[in-house]
Every structure is written in C-alpha cells, then in structure tokens.
Design an enzyme around this catalytic site. Structure first.
Site, mmCIF file in Angstrom:
data_model
loop_
_atom_site.group_PDB
_atom_site.id
_atom_site.type_symbol
_atom_site.label_atom_id
_atom_site.label_comp_id
_atom_site.label_asym_id
_atom_site.label_seq_id
_atom_site.Cartn_x
_atom_site.Cartn_y
_atom_site.Cartn_z
ATOM 1 N N CYS A 1 2.404 0.129 -2.486
ATOM 2 C CA CYS A 1 1.771 1.809 -2.333
ATOM 3 C C CYS A 1 2.493 2.809 -1.437
ATOM 4 C CB CYS A 1 0.381 1.266 -1.583
ATOM 5 S SG CYS A 1 -0.780 2.721 -2.263
ATOM 6 N N HIS B 1 -1.557 -3.658 -4.895
ATOM 7 C CA HIS B 1 -1.400 -4.201 -3.590
ATOM 8 C C HIS B 1 -1.477 -5.890 -3.890
ATOM 9 C CE1 HIS B 1 -2.122 -0.723 -0.895
ATOM 10 N NE2 HIS B 1 -2.337 -0.134 -1.913
ATOM 11 N N GLU C 1 -0.838 -7.905 -1.660
ATOM 12 C CA GLU C 1 -1.418 -8.515 -0.437
ATOM 13 C C GLU C 1 -3.261 -8.569 -0.519
ATOM 14 O OE1 GLU C 1 -0.735 -5.438 -0.529
ATOM 15 O OE2 GLU C 1 -1.873 -4.189 0.852
#
Lengths: 231, 92
Positions: free
Chosen positions: A85, A194, A196
């Site tokens: 991002c 994302h 994560e």
C-alpha cells in the site's frame, strides 16, 4: 531469519507486518526511517499507512528519507523488499518499481476483502503460491490506481512482472487490473492490498468457509523466508 | 525576499477525480458554462538572497525530481514571483 519493517512518520501497519513476519516464522526487526542502519536484516517490508500525511504525493517524502538510501542499495544488490500500500507508493517514488499510483478513479476511499489472482510465482515474495492461485486479501486505499505508459505496461506484462491482478472488481481503476508488480529481478514487489492483514485466523478477511478465517497473505511472508533459505 | 514559483499539473491524459468533483459542484450551482476543471499545485519557494541562474537551474531540477512525479504530472512553469504581477481585478 530477520525481516526488517521500516516505520515512517505516519506508518500504520508496521505492527501488523511485524506480527505477520513472526507468524510466518521469521524474526521481525523494527527499523526507523531516520537512521542509516538496516540492522543486518535479510529482507525489508515497507508497511502501509500515510507517511508524512500523504503530503506532496503519497510516499514522495518517505522515499527521500535517510534509510531509503540503504534500502535502494540493498534492493539493487538483490535483497527481498516488499512494499504494501503506502509502501508500494514509496517504492514507485523511489524508482525501485515503475509506474505510479493515483487517486482511485471513483474518488472514494475503498476498504474491502479483495479477490486477487497470483500472476507470477517467480518473485521472492510469491514463490510459495501456485500460479493462478486465487486469494482473498483486505484492500484499503484512496490512491491505489496503478498507471504507467503503454510501453511500461507492455514490458511489465511481457517480463512476468505483473504479480497480482484484481479479480471480480477493479477497486481503483488500475491499468490492466494490476494490484501488484515486481522489478525485473523479482526481489522487489509492491502491491496495494494488505497481505499482513490476512495472516492469522480470527483476524483475516471473510472466506466462504468462515468469517475472518482468511490467511492467504501469510504465503507472501513464508515465500520470502523460503527465498532467503535457498540463497 | 525573492520567491520562485513552481506550478505542477496532473498529466492531461490522466483522470483528475478532484477536478471532476469540483466540476460537478459547479454544475450543481448552475455554472454550466464550465465544462471541465483540473486541479494542480503551486509551490512558492522563498530564497534568502539573490536568485542566481544556478539556483534557478537547481529549482528546475527539483521541480522535475521532487516537486513533481513525471510519471503522473507535468511541470508547467518555473518562474520568479515578481515578474508575475497581475493587477487585482485586471484582465489576463
């Protein structure tokens, strides 16, 4: 295995990235933007957020921060570098990845569980996926529209540098539905979604199986660990 | 003190959602004579001392390398503020 996560002023997802790295089996190392020290890490993650409040352009000021001179050198010497991002925006502003990221074509911030297709498994961050693997990863951005001139887009397509492509919905007007790209060597990868945030059951995106059960993003981090083990 | 002005615009071929939103607002206000709006940036760099040709060349380079991203923007103008005096209410 030590993977550094750089915190810039305004980074938001540095702690989540550290957690994903730990779950994947490596040791996360907190790095600070104002230092010139990579602390001997084996790979680097530039996390999401709003570094410098997105002033000037998203990622533009962070790309000129002190630690980035070491990151650029490390990237050129083959160290795995992942930009998520805002981290992706920093990588294009630092010219480690081609193209640019502009405001979403519909003008709104968007936050959704996004389907993606893995288009390249020859990068340091995607070698653990099956080619064509369809995954679900959270996406949240206001300026995630990937653009590049026609020659650059053709080169990315021809050289297997398109790594992730949006499926179902193109959430931000990205050219060729591109969600993530790699450099020519495949050690530097940037993506808007994302991974994560899809690394631990109970905290991931919804899947057809169960709510918040998605962990597809974890493979991004285990891929880097595998890539480092083969060196 | 001398001031150097740098003007940057999003590339013409790119969609400018910000400008589009303002154009929509103008339209809703009945200002239908404006068919499009594009929004760019203006930087004013104040200098302590005289502006040499070298400094102006520096600013031109900075305009390309930092103040704009040439993948998505164009530098429209780099000029001194004092040569740009437009009288208030004057026509241009």
């Amino acid at each position: 295995m030590r993977i550094g996560v750089i915190t810039f002023p305004g980074s938001l997802d540095d702690r989540d990235a550290q957690r994903a790295i730990r779950i994947a089996g490596a040791k996360p190392v907190a790095l600070w933007h104002g230092e010139h020290d990579l602390m001997g890490v084996d790979a680097i993650v530039l996390p999401g957020g709003f570094s410098y409040g997105d002033y000037l352009r998203c990622g533009a000021i962070a790309a000129r921060s002190p630690i980035m001179s070491e990151v650029i050198d490390a990237a050129h010497s083959g160290m795995p570098v992942l930009g998520i991002c805002n981290g992706f925006q920093i990588l294009v502003e630092a010219h480690l990845l081609p193209g640019g990221l502009v405001r979403n074509d519909h003008g709104d911030f968007i936050c959704r569980d996004q389907r993606l297709r893995v288009e390249s498994t020859s990068t340091a961050w995607t070698n653990g996926f099956e080619l064509g693997h369809e995954i679900i990863v959270p996406l949240k951005n206001g300026e995630g529209g990937f653009i590049a001139d026609r020659d650059t887009l053709n080169r990315l397509e021809d050289n297997d540098q398109v790594v992730f492509r949006y499926l179902g919905v193109n959430p931000n007007g990205s050219a060729h539905d591109i969600a993530g790209i790699a450099n020519e060597a495949g050690n530097v990868v940037g993506l808007m979604p994302h991974p994560e945030h899809a690394a631990e059951e109970g905290f991931g995106p919804d899947t057809p199986v169960a709510m918040r059960s998605g962990t597809d993003g974890l493979i991004v981090f285990t891929s880097a660990i595998a890539a480092l083990q083969t060196i | 003190m001398p001031t150097i002005v740098v003007e940057v615009m999003p590339k013409a071929e790119l969609l400018d959602p910000q400008g589009k939103a303002v154009a929509g607002a103008l339209h809703r206000l009945g200002k239908s004579e404006f068919t499009a709006v594009r929004i760019g940036k203006r930087f004013e760099l104040t200098v302590d001392g005289p502006v040499s040709d070298d400094l102006l060349a520096d600013v031109r380079a900075l305009a390309e390398n930092l103040l704009s991203n040439t993948v998505i923007e164009d530098v429209i103008s780099v000029h001194m503020l004092d040569i740009e005096t437009i009288p208030a209410g004057g026509t241009h």
